[in-house]
Design an enzyme around this catalytic site. Sequence first.
Site, mmCIF file in Angstrom:
data_model
loop_
_atom_site.group_PDB
_atom_site.id
_atom_site.type_symbol
_atom_site.label_atom_id
_atom_site.label_comp_id
_atom_site.label_asym_id
_atom_site.label_seq_id
_atom_site.Cartn_x
_atom_site.Cartn_y
_atom_site.Cartn_z
ATOM 1 N N SER A 162 0.852 -1.189 0.000
ATOM 2 C CA SER A 162 0.000 0.000 0.000
ATOM 3 C C SER A 162 0.884 1.234 0.000
ATOM 4 O O SER A 162 2.066 1.167 0.390
ATOM 5 C CB SER A 162 -0.896 0.013 1.245
ATOM 6 O OG SER A 162 -1.536 1.262 1.421
ATOM 7 N N TYR A 174 -2.100 -1.519 10.301
ATOM 8 C CA TYR A 174 -2.142 -1.500 8.838
ATOM 9 C C TYR A 174 -0.843 -0.990 8.223
ATOM 10 O O TYR A 174 -0.226 -1.659 7.396
ATOM 11 C CB TYR A 174 -3.324 -0.667 8.338
ATOM 12 C CG TYR A 174 -3.530 -0.795 6.848
ATOM 13 C CD1 TYR A 174 -4.141 -1.924 6.314
ATOM 14 C CD2 TYR A 174 -3.085 0.194 5.975
ATOM 15 C CE1 TYR A 174 -4.310 -2.067 4.942
ATOM 16 C CE2 TYR A 174 -3.258 0.065 4.605
ATOM 17 C CZ TYR A 174 -3.862 -1.066 4.089
ATOM 18 O OH TYR A 174 -4.021 -1.210 2.732
#
Length: 326
Positions: A162, A174
Amino acid sequence: MGSLTSIVFLFVCWSVRDNLKIKDVRGKYVFITGCDSGFGNLLAQKLHKRGFSIIAACLTEKGSEDLKACTSPSLKTVLLNVTNPKSIDNAVTFVDEETGGKGLYGLVNNAGRATPIGPTDWLDMEDFHRVLDVNLIGLIEVTIKFLPLIKRSRGRIVNVASVMGRLAFGGGGYCLSKCGVESFSDSLRRDMQHFGVKVSIIEPGFFKTGVTSLEIIEKDLQRLWDRLAPEVRYAYGDQYFDNYIKVQRFSMKTLCSSDISKVTNCMEHALTAKYPRTRYGAGWDAKLFWLPLSYAPAIVADVLLKLLLPRPVGIEKAVQKNQVDV
């Protein structure tokens, strides 16, 4: 003029090289995780149409049945929980048998989750584990257990990271997990180059998928806020939670693209290009904002992100009452 000509020449050479494709995809097996919805689901359908032999891993029976309903019987599915070692072992056995022992051409590690995410002092260790165990530890275990099949066919591994793996701007597991995917993929690529195995990293910006569901994010943020100790909530102030929700809604509604094919196109290129790229930035926000910002000095990134994120509105009162240490 000479420099410009050289730049144009190099760009043309790179473009030609980048567009060279492998000759035949028939009989090449690709295993994709996280195919219940989103990127994995669309990629499985696209590669299936192109002629790849797809084995799609789904977390749920419903996800498996829905995918089979919109494809053909030649696409195979298997249930997989990447946090369960036995489930991974069963998937490896299934794939080995399905491929007839000739190996696996492609492994796409797409399964992941985003929540819990929020300010760091809202979270506990269980919140971190819930994300890290899926996005990083699960990805590593899947990769390691499938490596013998990949090496057998001198295949490819595509790992989904990401932009938040390059620029951390949200508390929780995350960003940590995606930074870990970046590092793991880099070391894996360098180790596997001796065996003819290619490793690529996909770095999506903000996209609308089940992982970025605003309903799920807001519900989990409410859970985190409700359990905070009174002194922590006081330091942030009740208005902070409302402002934080507004930022999330802005990000999901304004920045998120609904065209997830921008991501699956990158995955497809990594599997079909003769010379796949090491990294793929997916989405206009990734290419024009997040990834360039990751190269900027920390002070520049800090200032820009400070403009996007709310400030605790109760911190001044808390400091005055000696309730927080700054």
